[in-house]
Design a protein around this motif. Structure first.
Motif, short mmCIF file in Angstrom:
data_model
loop_
_atom_site.label_atom_id
_atom_site.label_comp_id
_atom_site.label_asym_id
_atom_site.label_seq_id
_atom_site.Cartn_x
_atom_site.Cartn_y
_atom_site.Cartn_z
N VAL A 55 -7.54 -9.15 -13.23
CA VAL A 55 -7.12 -10.14 -12.24
C VAL A 55 -6.67 -11.42 -12.94
O VAL A 55 -7.06 -11.69 -14.08
CB VAL A 55 -8.28 -10.48 -11.25
CG1 VAL A 55 -8.63 -9.27 -10.40
CG2 VAL A 55 -9.51 -11.00 -11.99
N VAL A 99 -12.75 -7.64 -13.66
CA VAL A 99 -13.86 -7.75 -12.70
C VAL A 99 -14.94 -6.75 -13.10
O VAL A 99 -14.67 -5.56 -13.29
CB VAL A 99 -13.38 -7.47 -11.27
CG1 VAL A 99 -14.55 -7.58 -10.29
CG2 VAL A 99 -12.26 -8.42 -10.88
N LEU A 139 -13.17 -4.24 -6.44
CA LEU A 139 -12.20 -4.57 -7.49
C LEU A 139 -12.76 -4.37 -8.89
O LEU A 139 -12.09 -4.71 -9.87
CB LEU A 139 -11.75 -6.03 -7.31
CG LEU A 139 -11.04 -6.36 -5.99
CD1 LEU A 139 -10.81 -7.86 -5.86
CD2 LEU A 139 -9.71 -5.62 -5.90
N LEU A 141 -13.04 -11.84 -4.48
CA LEU A 141 -13.47 -10.80 -5.41
C LEU A 141 -14.75 -10.13 -4.91
O LEU A 141 -15.68 -10.80 -4.45
CB LEU A 141 -13.69 -11.38 -6.80
CG LEU A 141 -12.46 -12.02 -7.48
CD1 LEU A 141 -12.80 -12.44 -8.90
CD2 LEU A 141 -11.27 -11.06 -7.48
N VAL A 181 -16.27 -12.13 -13.62
CA VAL A 181 -15.03 -11.83 -14.32
C VAL A 181 -15.25 -12.05 -15.81
O VAL A 181 -15.69 -13.12 -16.24
CB VAL A 181 -13.88 -12.71 -13.81
CG1 VAL A 181 -12.61 -12.47 -14.63
CG2 VAL A 181 -13.61 -12.45 -12.33
N THR A 236 -19.38 -13.93 -3.68
CA THR A 236 -18.92 -13.10 -4.80
C THR A 236 -20.05 -12.77 -5.76
O THR A 236 -19.81 -12.38 -6.91
CB THR A 236 -17.80 -13.83 -5.57
OG1 THR A 236 -18.33 -15.07 -6.09
CG2 THR A 236 -16.61 -14.14 -4.67
N CYS A 250 -10.31 -16.51 -5.88
CA CYS A 250 -11.66 -16.39 -6.44
C CYS A 250 -12.64 -15.85 -5.39
O CYS A 250 -13.44 -14.96 -5.66
CB CYS A 250 -12.15 -17.75 -6.94
SG CYS A 250 -11.20 -18.43 -8.33
N GLN A 289 -5.37 -12.75 -7.23
CA GLN A 289 -6.43 -12.77 -6.24
C GLN A 289 -6.94 -14.21 -6.07
O GLN A 289 -6.80 -15.04 -6.97
CB GLN A 289 -7.63 -11.91 -6.67
CG GLN A 289 -7.33 -10.46 -6.92
CD GLN A 289 -7.20 -9.66 -5.64
OE1 GLN A 289 -7.63 -10.12 -4.59
NE2 GLN A 289 -6.61 -8.48 -5.72
N VAL A 297 -16.28 -17.98 -7.96
CA VAL A 297 -16.68 -16.78 -8.69
C VAL A 297 -17.11 -17.18 -10.10
O VAL A 297 -16.61 -18.16 -10.65
CB VAL A 297 -15.53 -15.74 -8.74
CG1 VAL A 297 -14.40 -16.22 -9.65
CG2 VAL A 297 -16.05 -14.37 -9.17
#
Length: 590
Positions: A18, A75, A13, A9, A94, A89, A6, A4, A45
């Motif tokens: 990821v 995530v 998700l 996101l 994450v 995001t 950044c 993905q 993110v």
């Protein structure tokens, strides 16, 4: 390497694993947890590193800004109290389960938190382009180019390339020359535009052509000009000027709608003469309410020669600008505006404050009022529709000086006094340009280029009175910028030869420089017209900046140099010898 971006996101998700690749935008160590703001071209993110993940945590302690990294993680949704509404995001983060440091970064030569000089930004452009602001501009440029291609493809235009190594043609600027090794002592020219080739394509039967093409002009630079620039080049056969304007206006309107969700509406249409009379410019910014008002007829009989001289000169002009609320300007501010118009050749700036309109002449404050009788003053007040609290600023000189100086003053006043609506869009077409303009020696030069068709006259009529002729040309103007310009082209050899004659290009020079074009015009040339947009300038406006260097990946400085590559540079002596070129000594290369 990644699953993905950044910036892609989101909560859909949550729970997924990821793999992200990018750069460290910021690192924060907060009470044991390490937070990494990770960035790629699509956004930023937040990545959380927990000390329980010992190997990851050890590596995360080594991270510094602009390290190139890869994170693996899960995530997770942020608690409501920790949602960052300033980030796309901001609802997720994450949780890191793996970290690879792909490449370290030395201490940065640019500071993201302070203003860097443009020289620094251009020298380290590859770092500057990582900034989200710059990245977003380059992405918007790509979207604009993609939109143009889709629009023109869908409307039956063919994308056709034209030569880059070509013959020098008069386009209004110096050519960049390229020496030929094979043809000793001869040079190609880099194209200032594909003008003649696109006309030849019309003669070839390709009735709708376009190209997003590099053009080159060796001229003095400014904020919205570069030595190499990108042009959206469009040419059509069997279409009138109105039809060309209609389809290109539709393209720009739909571009703004798709990329900015802005409806530009229908474009105003204004003759060149009106634009110069009302705004002193052929690219007026209609967001600014100020206008020039001619008063020569009112002051032609006054004893004040500063006014009456230009008023009685057929090449002179006396014009004023009424500035609402401008009576509050101090003498120092007025003097500064006087110095400003001096840049454009004006000898001064006379003024008249309307302190009390009801009091007539007694309510006027002006250093020139003593030279004007009551009828003249009342005439100026009536014509400008002045109100109490206004100021009237005067320009009196040769018409071109007054137009340029007062036109520039109008723009400056609009910005300084916050009269210009910077949140608005004001598109228009300027049409009916003069066919020729006269230089100081009295010679006629083409207002656009020598392949532009005159409007509504025969070759004989044009030759009889060239200075009175208008051209079938048109410019698209947006917020004070000329974003595109074009014309109906000459499509017969007699008219083309006539224009060359008027420009002082004799028959032998015509054959030498344009013989191929004059020959081509003899073989069933269709009527044709076109328009070229400056892509850089369009994108500059789309991005809300005022400098085209902001929307070009690797631009040149105002000295036409590239700090990144140190171009231009001296050539290898062996290469020059092979080209039969000798470089004379200068201060720069001695």
């Amino acid at each position: 390497m990644r699953t993905q971006y950044c910036g892609h996101l989101n909560k859909s998700l949550v729970g997924q694993s990821v793999e992200l690749c990018g750069w460290v935008n910021r690192r924060r160590d907060l009470g044991g947890l390490i937070f990494i703001d990770m960035r790629d071209r699509e956004g930023i993110v937040q990545v959380v590193v927990d000390p329980d993940m010992k190997e990851v945590f050890t590596e995360a302690n080594k991270l510094r800004n602009e390290f190139c990294i890869k994170f693996t993680g899960e995530v997770r949704a942020r608690p409501d109290s920790q949602i960052n509404k300033d980030m796309a995001t901001g609802e997720v983060e994450v949780f890191a389960t793996g970290l690879e440091i792909i490449n370290r970064s030395d201490a940065l030569p640019l500071d993201y938190n302070q203003t860097n000089s443009e020289e620094q930004r251009l020298k380290y452009r590859y770092i500057d382009l990582r900034r989200p602001e710059m990245s977003d501009r380059i992405k918007l440029r790509a979207k604009a180019s993609s939109f143009v291609r889709r629009f023109l493809d869908d409307n039956g235009f063919l994308d056709i390339e034209t030569p880059v190594l070509t013959k020098a043609t008069p386009e209004g600027a110096r050519d960049y020359l390229v020496p030929s090794r094979v043809h000793k002592g001869c040079f190609y020219a880099l194209p200032q535009s594909p003008q003649l080739f696109k006309q030849l394509l019309m003669m070839s039967g390709f009735d709708r052509y376009y190209q997003i093409v590099k053009c080159f002009r060796d001229e003095d630079l400014r904020a919205d000009r570069q030595p190499e620039f990108t042009q959206i080049d469009i040419e059509t056969s069997f279409m009138t000027s109105d039809e060309v304007r209609a389809i290109t206006e539709k393209m720009v309107r739909e571009m703004w709608q798709e990329l900015l969700n802005v409806d530009l509406g229908d474009f105003h249409v204004m003759p060149f003469s009106e634009a110069m009379r009302r705004f002193g410019s052929d690219k007026p910014d209609l967001r600014n309410p100020l206008e020039l008002v001619d008063v020569a007829d009112l002051v032609k009989d006054v004893e004040f020669k500063v006014f009456s001289g230009p008023a009685n000169d057929e090449k002179g002009r006396v014009a004023v600008i009424r500035v609402p609320g401008g009576a509050s300007l101090s003498r120092k501010q007025i003097d500064e505006y006087g110095n400003f118009v001096g840049i454009y050749g004006a000898k001064g700036l006379a003024w008249m404050k309307v302190n009390d309109l009801e009091a007539g002449v007694e309510g006027i404050q002006s250093p020139v009022a003593k030279f004007l009788n009551e009828d003249v003053i009342n005439g100026i007040l009536a014509r400008t529709e002045a109100q109490t609290g206004d100021i009237i600023l005067f320009g009196a000189d040769k018409a071109n000086i007054v137009s340029e100086a007062m036109g520039a003053l109008r723009i400056k006043l609009g910005l300084d006094l916050e009269l210009t609506d910077l949140n608005a869009w004001a598109p228009l077409w300027v049409i009916d340009f003069p066919m020729f303009e006269q230089d100081e020696e009295g010679n006629l030069n083409a207002m656009h280029h020598p392949f532009t068709s005159p409007l509504g006259v025969t070759a004989e009529e044009l030759k009889a009175n060239p200075a009175a002729a208008n051209s079938n040309a048109y410019d698209m103007v947006l917020n004070g910028y000329e974003v595109g310009g074009g014309s109906v082209r000459i499509h017969n050899s007699e008219m083309q030869s006539t224009v060359f004659d008027i420009l002082g290009i004799d028959e032998s020079e015509q054959r030498l420089k344009f013989g191929f074009l004059l020959d081509a015009l003899k073989y069933g040339t269709p009527p044709h017209a076109g328009l070229a947009f400056g892509l850089d300038r369009l994108v500059m406006l789309l991005c809300g900046t005022d400098n085209i260097r902001d929307v070009i990946a690797f631009p040149k400085t105002t000295a036409a140099a590239c700090p990144l590559t140190n171009a231009p540079s001296q050539a290898n002596p062996a290469a020059l010898k092979e080209l039969s070129i000798a470089v004379t000594a200068t201060k720069e290369n001695a």
